[in-house]
Design a protein around this motif. Structure first.
Motif, short mmCIF file in Angstrom:
data_model
loop_
_atom_site.label_atom_id
_atom_site.label_comp_id
_atom_site.label_asym_id
_atom_site.label_seq_id
_atom_site.Cartn_x
_atom_site.Cartn_y
_atom_site.Cartn_z
N ASP A 135 0.90 -1.11 0.08
CA ASP A 135 0.05 0.16 -0.03
C ASP A 135 0.81 1.21 -0.03
OD1 ASP A 135 0.77 0.44 2.69
OD2 ASP A 135 -0.90 -0.80 3.47
N ALA A 136 0.14 2.52 -0.27
CA ALA A 136 0.92 3.65 -0.43
C ALA A 136 1.64 4.06 1.00
CB ALA A 136 -0.13 4.74 -0.77
N ALA A 137 1.10 4.04 2.15
CA ALA A 137 1.51 4.07 3.29
C ALA A 137 3.01 3.47 3.38
CB ALA A 137 0.83 3.97 4.32
N LEU A 138 3.02 2.09 3.19
CA LEU A 138 4.55 1.37 3.19
C LEU A 138 5.48 1.73 2.04
CD1 LEU A 138 5.59 -0.77 4.74
CD2 LEU A 138 4.36 -2.39 3.38
N LEU A 139 5.12 2.05 0.88
CA LEU A 139 5.65 2.49 -0.06
C LEU A 139 6.40 3.92 0.14
CD1 LEU A 139 4.25 1.35 -3.54
CD2 LEU A 139 6.23 0.55 -2.70
N GLU A 140 5.82 4.60 1.08
CA GLU A 140 6.57 5.89 1.48
C GLU A 140 8.01 5.41 2.09
OE1 GLU A 140 4.28 8.13 3.87
OE2 GLU A 140 2.51 8.63 2.43
N GLN A 141 8.02 4.44 2.38
CA GLN A 141 9.39 4.16 3.12
C GLN A 141 10.41 3.75 2.09
OE1 GLN A 141 9.39 1.46 6.50
NE2 GLN A 141 7.23 1.97 6.95
N LEU A 142 9.96 3.70 0.93
CA LEU A 142 10.95 3.36 -0.26
C LEU A 142 11.84 4.62 -0.28
CD1 LEU A 142 10.96 0.94 -2.20
CD2 LEU A 142 9.82 2.29 -3.86
N GLN A 143 13.29 3.96 -0.49
CA GLN A 143 14.33 5.32 -0.74
C GLN A 143 14.07 6.00 -2.10
OE1 GLN A 143 18.38 3.54 -0.79
NE2 GLN A 143 17.87 2.38 1.24
N PRO A 144 14.17 7.16 -2.12
CA PRO A 144 14.30 8.10 -3.46
C PRO A 144 15.19 7.47 -4.09
CG PRO A 144 14.46 9.57 -1.35
CD PRO A 144 14.72 8.24 -0.93
N GLY A 145 14.95 7.40 -5.42
CA GLY A 145 16.01 6.84 -6.35
C GLY A 145 16.15 5.38 -6.47
N ALA A 146 15.11 4.53 -5.53
CA ALA A 146 15.13 3.09 -5.78
C ALA A 146 14.37 2.57 -6.98
CB ALA A 146 14.28 2.67 -4.27
N ILE A 147 14.62 1.42 -7.14
CA ILE A 147 13.98 0.80 -8.44
C ILE A 147 12.84 -0.03 -8.04
CG2 ILE A 147 14.57 -0.74 -10.69
CD1 ILE A 147 17.50 0.00 -10.03
N ALA A 148 11.79 0.18 -8.64
CA ALA A 148 10.58 -0.59 -8.50
C ALA A 148 10.24 -1.36 -9.85
CB ALA A 148 9.34 0.29 -8.11
N TYR A 149 10.07 -2.77 -9.69
CA TYR A 149 10.10 -3.53 -10.91
C TYR A 149 8.77 -4.39 -10.86
CZ TYR A 149 12.20 -6.20 -14.90
OH TYR A 149 12.45 -6.85 -16.13
N ASP A 150 8.01 -4.18 -11.60
CA ASP A 150 6.65 -4.97 -11.64
C ASP A 150 6.90 -5.89 -12.83
OD1 ASP A 150 4.38 -6.20 -11.14
OD2 ASP A 150 3.16 -4.27 -10.65
N LEU A 151 6.47 -7.47 -12.57
CA LEU A 151 6.48 -8.23 -13.72
C LEU A 151 5.22 -8.16 -14.30
CD1 LEU A 151 9.20 -9.14 -12.44
CD2 LEU A 151 8.59 -11.73 -12.67
N PRO A 208 1.10 1.32 -16.75
CA PRO A 208 1.91 0.88 -15.46
C PRO A 208 0.76 0.27 -14.63
CG PRO A 208 1.81 3.32 -15.32
CD PRO A 208 1.09 2.93 -16.61
N THR A 209 1.19 -0.28 -13.70
CA THR A 209 0.32 -0.80 -12.44
C THR A 209 0.24 0.02 -11.37
OG1 THR A 209 2.41 -1.89 -11.55
CG2 THR A 209 0.98 -3.59 -12.97
N GLN A 210 -0.68 -0.22 -10.46
CA GLN A 210 -0.88 0.63 -9.42
C GLN A 210 0.35 0.75 -8.44
OE1 GLN A 210 -3.10 2.72 -8.82
NE2 GLN A 210 -3.50 3.15 -6.79
N PHE A 211 1.17 -0.39 -8.48
CA PHE A 211 2.34 -0.71 -7.52
C PHE A 211 3.22 0.30 -8.19
CE2 PHE A 211 6.43 -2.76 -7.74
CZ PHE A 211 6.72 -2.68 -6.27
N LEU A 212 3.55 0.19 -9.35
CA LEU A 212 4.62 1.28 -10.02
C LEU A 212 4.23 2.78 -10.16
CD1 LEU A 212 5.90 -0.55 -13.39
CD2 LEU A 212 6.81 -0.56 -10.80
N LYS A 213 2.85 3.13 -10.21
CA LYS A 213 2.53 4.51 -10.12
C LYS A 213 2.75 4.95 -8.53
CE LYS A 213 -1.82 3.96 -13.00
NZ LYS A 213 -3.20 3.95 -12.98
#
Ligand code: NAP
Length: 291
Positions: A214-230, A236-241
């Motif tokens: 969810d969006a709240a947990l994704l806020e912990q992602l480091q800026p510049g990290a790579i998100a890859y959805d298969l 794009p998917t909601q996860f990538l958005k």
């Protein structure tokens, strides 16, 4: 218009079901662009007919074929040899004919890492987090190990399956690199990870509003990290958005699909293939399916 004659060489994809496969679209687009006398067709093959089908392919001189569900593992004993990548994944998705018999590999590994290679990172310093522990996660783990990642966190919802996943690598050097976790451990893992890969089907069409995180947990992602959805539909998917909103670099499953296809076609044709044409043909059909 392309003309099929008695000289046209045959390629294809076997699976059950196979009618929704996107592979014929991208392969035939590339073949047309190259002006070659080949055609790539979907070949429906039931589990109980696999052995007879492969013998038939030999008899009719099929050049090569892709393999999809449910035959990716079952085909292995029917082949003369498989590549080290296919051995690690435990599945084959591409087969070609040699003088002595059929050879197989798994181009999902190459397809998965192709867009990552383009980012040129110090992979040995990156600790990826992989969501899901099914078939695609095996290609992802194999690819990340090929890239040079020294530690990999795999997150799953079934403790027993997670342990089996870990144990399946026990005779390989990669075994010690893999740590398995339940979803409850995700919050601690996300903030320390520079690469987050979704291999679950959560968010796939028609559940396009869903995200595995969810969006709240994704806020912990480091800026510049790579998100890859298969997942490649939607694109794009909601996860990538959501990940993009956090400043992440997003990679979609369509690119993996294109790159694994291009790697297979290159094996069969033994020449460079027009990846842009393959990508464009897929984008058009994926877009049409979404509307
Ligand atoms: P799979 O073998 O069925 O594995 C799916 C994994 O996701 C399993 O670990 C499963 O857990 C987990 N999962 C399923 N639903 C979940 C949920 N609601 N919450 C949490 N975890 C869940 O499937 P696969 O072959 O690996 O394919 C997975 C995805 O990758 C699909 O969307 C597929 O289209 C995509 N894919 C894309 C490409 C490409 O070229 N882009 C290639 C291959 C696959 P359990 O085992 O506990 O059920």
């Amino acid at each position: 218009m392309r003309v099929i004659t008695g000289k046209t060489k045959l390629l294809g994809v076997i699976g059950d079901p196979i009618e929704h496969s996107l592979s014929p679209v991208m392969h035939n687009a590339a073949i047309s662009e190259l002006g070659l006398d080949y055609v790539y067709v979907p070949l429906p093959v039931k589990t109980e007919d696999l052995k007879r089908a492969i013998a038939g392919f030999e008899a009719i001189g099929l050049i090569g074929f892709n393999v999809t569900i449910p035959h990716k593992q079952a085909i292995i004993p029917l082949l003369l040899e498989i590549s080290p990548a296919a051995q690690m994944v435990g599945a084959v998705n591409t087969v070609w004919r040699t003088e002595r018999g059929w050879s197989g590999t798994n181009t999902d590994v190459e397809g998965f890492i192709a867009p990552l290679k383009a980012l040129s990172q110090d992979w040995h310093k990156i600790t990826p987090v992989i969501l899901g522990n099914g078939g695609a996660a095996r290609a992802v783990v194999t690819g990340l190990s090929q890239l040079g990642c020294l530690k990999l966190h795999v997150v799953g919802r079934d403790r027993q399956k997670l342990e089996q996943f870990k144990q399946s690598w026990q005779n390989l050097p990669i075994y010690d690199s893999i740590a398995v976790h339940g979803w409850t451990e995700l919050p601690e893992l996300i903030s320390g990870s520079e690469l987050l890969v979704n291999t679950t089907p959560v968010g796939m069409y028609p559940d396009v509003e869903r995200s595995p995180i969810d969006a709240a947990l994704l806020e912990q992602l480091q800026p510049g990290a790579i998100a890859y959805d298969l997942i490649y539909t939607p694109n794009p998917t909601q996860f990538l958005k959501l990940a993009r909103q956090q400043g992440a670099i997003a990679i979609d499953g369509l690119e993996m699909l294109v790159q694994q296809g291009a790697a297979a076609l290159q094996i069969w044709l033994q020449q460079p293939v027009p990846i842009d044409i393959m990508r464009q043909s897929l984008k058009e059909i994926v877009y049409r399916r979404e509307i």
